[in-house]
Design a protein around this motif. Structure first.
Motif, short mmCIF file in Angstrom:
data_model
loop_
_atom_site.label_atom_id
_atom_site.label_comp_id
_atom_site.label_asym_id
_atom_site.label_seq_id
_atom_site.Cartn_x
_atom_site.Cartn_y
_atom_site.Cartn_z
N ASP A 88 -27.91 -20.95 17.05
CA ASP A 88 -28.72 -21.09 15.84
C ASP A 88 -28.94 -22.57 15.52
OD1 ASP A 88 -28.79 -18.34 15.46
OD2 ASP A 88 -26.97 -18.33 14.24
N LEU A 89 -30.13 -22.88 15.03
CA LEU A 89 -30.46 -24.25 14.63
C LEU A 89 -29.61 -24.66 13.44
CD1 LEU A 89 -32.43 -26.72 14.92
CD2 LEU A 89 -33.85 -25.58 13.21
N THR A 90 -29.01 -25.83 13.50
CA THR A 90 -28.14 -26.31 12.43
C THR A 90 -28.95 -26.73 11.21
OG1 THR A 90 -28.14 -28.32 13.74
CG2 THR A 90 -26.12 -27.07 13.71
N ASN B 135 -22.79 -30.89 26.62
CA ASN B 135 -22.57 -29.55 26.06
C ASN B 135 -23.90 -28.79 26.01
OD1 ASN B 135 -19.73 -29.92 25.35
ND2 ASN B 135 -20.51 -31.36 23.82
N ASN B 136 -23.85 -27.54 26.45
CA ASN B 136 -25.05 -26.71 26.47
C ASN B 136 -25.04 -25.78 25.26
OD1 ASN B 136 -27.22 -25.06 26.99
ND2 ASN B 136 -26.70 -24.70 29.14
N TYR B 137 -25.96 -26.04 24.32
CA TYR B 137 -26.03 -25.23 23.09
C TYR B 137 -27.24 -24.29 23.11
CZ TYR B 137 -22.82 -28.87 21.49
OH TYR B 137 -21.76 -29.73 21.37
N SER C 281 -19.67 -23.26 15.71
CA SER C 281 -18.27 -22.95 15.42
C SER C 281 -17.97 -22.98 13.93
CB SER C 281 -17.35 -23.96 16.13
OG SER C 281 -17.62 -25.29 15.69
N LEU C 282 -18.90 -23.50 13.12
CA LEU C 282 -18.68 -23.60 11.68
C LEU C 282 -19.99 -23.30 10.94
CD1 LEU C 282 -16.69 -24.38 9.38
CD2 LEU C 282 -17.55 -26.72 9.59
N ILE D 217 -25.30 -21.22 6.56
CA ILE D 217 -25.97 -22.32 7.25
C ILE D 217 -25.09 -22.80 8.41
CG2 ILE D 217 -26.89 -24.66 7.03
CD1 ILE D 217 -27.28 -24.13 4.06
N PRO D 218 -25.60 -22.83 9.64
CA PRO D 218 -24.82 -23.41 10.75
C PRO D 218 -24.63 -24.91 10.51
CG PRO D 218 -26.71 -22.14 11.56
CD PRO D 218 -26.91 -22.32 10.10
N ILE D 219 -23.39 -25.38 10.61
CA ILE D 219 -23.08 -26.78 10.34
C ILE D 219 -22.90 -27.58 11.62
CG2 ILE D 219 -21.40 -28.33 9.23
CD1 ILE D 219 -20.89 -26.25 7.16
N THR D 220 -22.48 -26.92 12.69
CA THR D 220 -22.29 -27.61 13.97
C THR D 220 -23.20 -26.99 15.02
OG1 THR D 220 -20.47 -26.12 14.55
CG2 THR D 220 -19.90 -28.18 13.45
#
Length: 761
Positions: A645-647, A639-641, A685-686, A678-681
């Motif tokens: 945003d940094l989790t 997966n290319n992220y 997506s969450l 706060i980015p969780i994933t």
């Protein structure tokens, strides 16, 4: 007059004159009461008239006895009765309203904060006392750039400028010291929350990879300064606190101080039922410190701390439980009655020797021990760690240069084993039951760093700082479990390549009140042994430590006769070889280098003194952190992220506090905090929802007599009963068809109240 009588009379007259001219001098040294740094050019007054000054090393000499006043900008004044022919050490406490003038020791080259070439934050004892001296997060989170998530009193994660956010559990990639004793183990993991917050007098925090003196950690350094023994004073202080969720806390401090030596002991006992199920907490601590000024050139300091902790673990929960039953523990952790039972001891002995006014040596030897037993739903973990080390440095100066040169050696032996947890085979309510052994490891971890730093005073206003750190880490892993097809031999050795981390910084005083600074520095984060283990039992020798460059510009200053003070920093941290913890089972992760991140940020602090008389004060402070942390290149498991945003890091954090103190003893503060989403994933997506918290503390303190003082206090946390996640578990995975457990619910509205008594002998 007969000749003999005349002769005797003349002899007595000349003896008296000779005696008066040979008056014995009073000599001594003036130092910071917490870190022992000599304080230069202190004003010394007698009968309200300035008669002398300490020299650049804090030394002074006086020719008559009397009650003297010692004063220095940035420190609270002190009166003391001095007798002829004696040597004294005078300890001054910092003035929280003048922190820019305080001498910081985080670089080991004492320098006023306003001339520092990096982002350095000071948390004073006054700042610590603004909360209930129980939760570290309420104290640390007021500092821009620092964010501490707290799922429970024993479950925390600290990040500085986003570093450490991807650690699944606990704190890593940030170095911490208790005085000169490392709190960071050989795998780069740090734990500070077990210590008694009420025994800490000051935090000095270097943000970013700017501390070559302390190992060039990517995130920075947190230096905890414990309450030192106080000279020339003997007193006993006791404090008792009760609060919501069965909180009970007692603490006793005893200080015995003589002219040049002192001893301080602190005991505390904290217990709580906790807001959530399986959330009981019980901790006892004992801290001992001793300061001994042997003579004008030698000082010997001892410090020791013992902690016994038994804390149950509610763990994280899924979204449905978080929203509808936040008081519930994770089902398996409740069934297993999972907990942590640990004993921890650290001790150190430091010797300071002045060879001459321009050359000083500081040497510390230290040891630490930790033993823990942790039943978890998937297994039971037994750990036993012993460590010892040495840290020594020279500190010197000439007309335009101040420099330090030294090194640190550290070795720890880590034994750990896992066992089956048979709780499912027993009736509900039984809790964890130890079964067969599953693994048995012994790990020797070796660490050293050599460092050098020099400050060049190009002019009285312009300072240039250059530093270098040479770092080497290695470990040996011995698999002591019987080898079989199912259990391959995981023994092996791993040695990092030697890492050289330079730093260059400069600061300039535009005028007496305003300075600007900038720095460029390199840092790295070590790899833990667990991250190097592959599923087949082999060690991944191709794994690389995270490294990065930190670029920063900033300014500090004051206006309106120092009533308005500010600090501001803009930074960029470019990180490569990002380490990703890839989960392969409930209790197994492997490390992968998956790309690069960029951490851009703004940090701002403002304070204003509305009223500052001798007995009444009204102050306000705000701090703001804006984070724009992104994955520049990040490919994980196909997966290319990249660009996400940094989790694990909030988008922004805002704090505002107003506090007051009146002449008749009433005091208090109101603290507001807003935390962004706060980015969780990694896929973004969450996100956790942003939230706001408001906390209040009020108190009344009074002197009952000349020797006895009391302090009554009451506090409310989360006044408006906000529902929020006090910690998140990033990229959580559900097992057995269950939903991922991302959230640690924060406490609802809760109170604390107590009394403190202080008796001076």
């Amino acid at each position: 007059m007969p000749f003999k009588v005349k002769y005797i009379f003349i002899l007595l007259v000349f003896s008296g004159l000779n005696s008066s001219f040979a008056q014995k001098l009073i000599t001594g040294k003036i130092v910071d009461a917490v870190n022992g740094t000599p304080l230069p050019f202190v004003t010394i007054s007698l009968d309200n008239k300035s008669i002398s000054y300490a020299d650049a090393k804090g030394n002074f000499s006086l020719d008559q006895a009397g009650e003297y006043q010692f004063e220095l900008l940035g420190y609270e004044g002190k009166k003391m009765l001095l007798e002829s022919g004696e040597y004294y050490v005078i300890q001054l406490d910092l003035d929280p309203s003048q922190l820019d003038e305080v001498l910081v020791s985080s670089s080991q080259i004492p320098e006023r904060l306003k001339k520092a070439t990096a982002s350095v934050a000071i948390i004073s004892e006054t700042d610590i006392q603004r909360s209930n001296i129980l939760n570290f997060d309420k104290t640390l989170n007021r500092v821009p750039g620092i964010f501490m998530q707290s799922g429970a009193l024993n479950t925390n994660r600290i990040t500085i400028r986003g570093i450490g956010a991807r650690t699944p559990f606990g704190t890593s990639k940030i170095r911490a010291y208790f005085k000169d004793i490392p709190l960071t183990n050989g795998s780069g993991e740090t734990n500070i929350e077990d210590f008694e917050l009420g025994s800490i007098a000051r935090f000095e925090i270097v943000k970013g990879a700017a501390s070559s003196i302390y190992g060039a950690g990517l995130g920075g350094v947190i230096r905890l300064e414990p309450e030192n023994a106080i000279l020339n004073r003997s007193d006993v202080q006791t404090e008792f606190t009760v609060g919501s969720f069965g909180l009970l806390k007692s603490m006793t401090k005893a200080n015995v101080g003589f002219k040049n030596s002192a001893l301080k002991a602190i005991y505390s006992h904290t217990s709580s039922d906790g807001y959530r199920e399986n959330n009981n907490y019980d901790r006892q601590t004992f801290t001992l410190s001793s300061d001994n000024y042997l003579n004008k050139s030698n000082q010997l300091t001892f410090f020791g701390s013992f902690v016994h902790l038994k804390a149950f673990i509610p763990s994280s929960v899924n979204e449905d439980t978080y929203l509808n039953h936040p008081e519930a523990a994770a089902f398996t952790w409740k069934q297993a009655k999972g907990y942590e039972d640990a004993d921890r001891l650290i001790a150190g002995l430091s010797w300071s020797h002045d060879y001459n006014p321009n050359l000083k040596q500081l040497t510390s030897v230290f040891t630490s021990l930790r033993k823990s037993y942790e039943p978890r739903p998937f297994n039971i973990l037994k750990e036993n760690t012993s460590a010892f080390g040495l840290r020594s440095r020279l500190l010197g100066q000439s007309k335009s240069f101040k420099w330090t040169l030294g090194g640190e050696l550290f070795h720890d032996c880590y034994n750990y084993a896992t066992f089956e947890n048979l709780y499912e085979d027993y009736p509900p309510g039984t809790g964890s039951v130890q079964g067969n052994e599953l693994s048995d490891f012994r790990e020797h971890r070796y660490y050293y760093n050599a460092f050098a730093e020099v400050n060049f005073e190009a002019s009285k206003d312009w300072t240039i700082s250059m530093g270098m750190n040479l770092n080497q880490i290695a470990y040996t892993l011995k698999d002591r479990f019987p080898i079989s097809t199912e259990n391959p031999d995981q023994s092996g050795n791993y040695t990092y390549k030697t890492i050289l981390s330079p730093k260059l910084g400069t600061s300039y005083l535009i005028n007496d009140n305003i300075s600007i600074f900038s720095s460029v520095s390199h840092g790295f984060s070590p790899i833990s042994s667990g991250e190097t283990l592959l599923p087949d039992g082999q060690i991944n020798t191709n794994l690389k430590p995270e490294t990065g460059w930190n670029y920063e510009v900033g300014s500090r200053g004051a206006f309106l006769e120092n009533r308005l003070q500010y600090s501001i920093s803009l930074f960029r941290l470019a990180l490569k070889n990002l380490l990703v913890a890839q989960r392969t089972a409930q209790d197994q992760y492997i490390g992968l280098n998956a790309g690069k991140t960029r951490h851009d940020g703004l940090e701002l602090g403002l304070s204003y003194q509305w009223l500052n008389s001798e007995k009444s004060q009204l102050n306000s402070q705000i701090s703001y952190t804006k984070n724009q942390f992104t994955f520049r290149e990040f490919i994980n498991d196909g997966n290319n992220y990249s660009g996400n945003d940094l989790t694990g890091v909030p988008s922004d954090v805002f704090n505002a506090i107003i506090d007051f103190e009146t002449a008749f003893g009433l005091y208090g503060n109101l603290n507001y905090q807003q935390v962004g989403q706060i980015p969780i994933t990694d896929s973004n997506s969450l996100y956790s929802k942003s939230y706001s918290l408001t906390n209040l503390k009020l108190g009344f303190k009074k002197a009952i007599s000349g020797s006895l003082n009391f302090d009554l206090f009451f506090g409310l946390n989360n006044i408006f009963d906000t529902k929020y996640a006090s910690q998140v578990l990033i990229n959580a995975t559900g097992f057995g068809g269950s939903a991922p457990r991302y959230y640690y619910p924060g406490n609802p509205v809760n109170y604390f109240t107590g009394i403190q008594l202080n008796y001076s002998f």
